[in-house]
Motif scaffolding. Structure first.
Motif, PDB file in Angstrom:
ATOM      1  N   ILE A 290      20.314  30.396 -35.769  1.00 46.05           N
ATOM      2  CA  ILE A 290      21.007  30.128 -34.513  1.00 46.05           C
ATOM      3  C   ILE A 290      21.610  31.426 -33.998  1.00 46.05           C
ATOM      4  O   ILE A 290      22.092  32.255 -34.779  1.00 46.05           O
ATOM      5  CB  ILE A 290      22.102  29.041 -34.700  1.00 46.05           C
ATOM      6  CG1 ILE A 290      22.665  28.595 -33.349  1.00 46.05           C
ATOM      7  CG2 ILE A 290      23.215  29.515 -35.628  1.00 46.05           C
ATOM      8  CD1 ILE A 290      23.581  27.385 -33.442  1.00 46.05           C
TER       9      ILE A 290
ATOM     10  N   THR B 133      28.338  31.436 -38.311  1.00 53.83           N
ATOM     11  CA  THR B 133      27.346  30.370 -38.278  1.00 53.83           C
ATOM     12  C   THR B 133      27.470  29.441 -39.479  1.00 53.83           C
ATOM     13  O   THR B 133      28.007  29.807 -40.526  1.00 53.83           O
ATOM     14  CB  THR B 133      25.922  30.944 -38.260  1.00 53.83           C
ATOM     15  OG1 THR B 133      25.729  31.755 -39.431  1.00 53.83           O
ATOM     16  CG2 THR B 133      25.696  31.801 -37.029  1.00 53.83           C
TER      17      THR B 133
ATOM     18  N   PHE C 120      15.800  28.285 -40.256  1.00 52.95           N
ATOM     19  CA  PHE C 120      16.268  28.294 -38.873  1.00 52.95           C
ATOM     20  C   PHE C 120      17.342  29.368 -38.696  1.00 52.95           C
ATOM     21  O   PHE C 120      18.130  29.638 -39.610  1.00 52.95           O
ATOM     22  CB  PHE C 120      16.879  26.954 -38.499  1.00 52.95           C
ATOM     23  CG  PHE C 120      15.906  25.814 -38.390  1.00 52.95           C
ATOM     24  CD1 PHE C 120      14.594  25.919 -38.824  1.00 52.95           C
ATOM     25  CD2 PHE C 120      16.320  24.604 -37.841  1.00 52.95           C
ATOM     26  CE1 PHE C 120      13.708  24.869 -38.721  1.00 52.95           C
ATOM     27  CE2 PHE C 120      15.444  23.541 -37.725  1.00 52.95           C
ATOM     28  CZ  PHE C 120      14.134  23.668 -38.173  1.00 52.95           C
TER      29      PHE C 120
ATOM     30  N   TRP D 162      23.434  23.109 -32.368  1.00 46.85           N
ATOM     31  CA  TRP D 162      22.219  22.311 -32.206  1.00 46.85           C
ATOM     32  C   TRP D 162      22.304  21.102 -33.131  1.00 46.85           C
ATOM     33  O   TRP D 162      22.674  21.232 -34.312  1.00 46.85           O
ATOM     34  CB  TRP D 162      20.979  23.122 -32.550  1.00 46.85           C
ATOM     35  CG  TRP D 162      20.631  24.167 -31.547  1.00 46.85           C
ATOM     36  CD1 TRP D 162      20.920  25.495 -31.614  1.00 46.85           C
ATOM     37  CD2 TRP D 162      19.937  23.963 -30.316  1.00 46.85           C
ATOM     38  NE1 TRP D 162      20.456  26.132 -30.493  1.00 46.85           N
ATOM     39  CE2 TRP D 162      19.836  25.223 -29.686  1.00 46.85           C
ATOM     40  CE3 TRP D 162      19.383  22.854 -29.682  1.00 46.85           C
ATOM     41  CZ2 TRP D 162      19.210  25.396 -28.454  1.00 46.85           C
ATOM     42  CZ3 TRP D 162      18.762  23.021 -28.463  1.00 46.85           C
ATOM     43  CH2 TRP D 162      18.670  24.281 -27.853  1.00 46.85           C
TER      44      TRP D 162
ATOM     45  N   LEU E  31      17.769  28.737 -30.876  1.00 51.75           N
ATOM     46  CA  LEU E  31      17.501  28.292 -32.243  1.00 51.75           C
ATOM     47  C   LEU E  31      16.063  28.689 -32.580  1.00 51.75           C
ATOM     48  O   LEU E  31      15.119  28.136 -32.019  1.00 51.75           O
ATOM     49  CB  LEU E  31      17.678  26.785 -32.388  1.00 51.75           C
ATOM     50  CG  LEU E  31      17.506  26.253 -33.809  1.00 51.75           C
ATOM     51  CD1 LEU E  31      18.664  26.735 -34.700  1.00 51.75           C
ATOM     52  CD2 LEU E  31      17.436  24.723 -33.823  1.00 51.75           C
TER      53      LEU E  31
ATOM     54  N   TYR F 242      24.904  26.150 -41.263  1.00 52.69           N
ATOM     55  CA  TYR F 242      23.630  25.449 -41.177  1.00 52.69           C
ATOM     56  C   TYR F 242      23.612  24.214 -42.065  1.00 52.69           C
ATOM     57  O   TYR F 242      24.230  24.185 -43.132  1.00 52.69           O
ATOM     58  CB  TYR F 242      22.486  26.363 -41.626  1.00 52.69           C
ATOM     59  CG  TYR F 242      22.245  27.563 -40.746  1.00 52.69           C
ATOM     60  CD1 TYR F 242      22.899  28.760 -40.990  1.00 52.69           C
ATOM     61  CD2 TYR F 242      21.357  27.501 -39.670  1.00 52.69           C
ATOM     62  CE1 TYR F 242      22.685  29.861 -40.182  1.00 52.69           C
ATOM     63  CE2 TYR F 242      21.123  28.605 -38.867  1.00 52.69           C
ATOM     64  CZ  TYR F 242      21.793  29.784 -39.128  1.00 52.69           C
ATOM     65  OH  TYR F 242      21.570  30.879 -38.331  1.00 52.69           O
TER      66      TYR F 242
END
Length: 120
Positions: free
Chosen positions: A69, A57, A67, A36, A80, A59
């Protein structure tokens, strides 16, 4: 033909939550890393979060702890979950997917974007 379709954007107050979804149609191709990104007015597009096909992941510092994902490989879906939203989270959110055939990257594809607006 590869297509990415996002949904779930909207208007929310500070501290609220939203969940974005992205469905990928990739035919015979493999979907590798997905992510995203977001773009605020007058600013460059920036990474929000990415997830590999194996589930690893990463971020942006600005969203860590707020958040999450996730992806469902069986359904070719990327999500998300956004909690504790702030006005600085406002922007157009884009889904991104790296598409492969065997081990060769075919291309990197983008969705059309979904607007997220956080009011103060």
């Amino acid at each position: 033909q590869v297509q990415l379709v996002e949904s779930g954007g909207g208007l929310v107050q500070t501290g609220g939550s939203l969940t974005l979804s992205c469905v990928v149609s990739a035919g015979i191709f493999k979907i590798s890393t997905m992510g995203w990104y977001r773009q605020a007015p007058g600013k460059q597009r920036e990474l929000v979060a990415i997830i590999t096909s194996g589930g690893s992941t990463n971020y942006a510092d600005s969203v860590k702890g707020r958040f999450t994902i996730s992806r469902d490989n069986a359904k070719n879906t990327l999500n998300l979950q956004m909690n504790s939203l702030k006005p600085d989270d406002t922007g157009v959110y884009y889904c991104n997917a790296r598409i492969e055939l065997m081990t060769t990257t075919v291309g990197v594809y983008w969705g059309q974007g979904t607007q997220v607006t956080v009011s103060s």
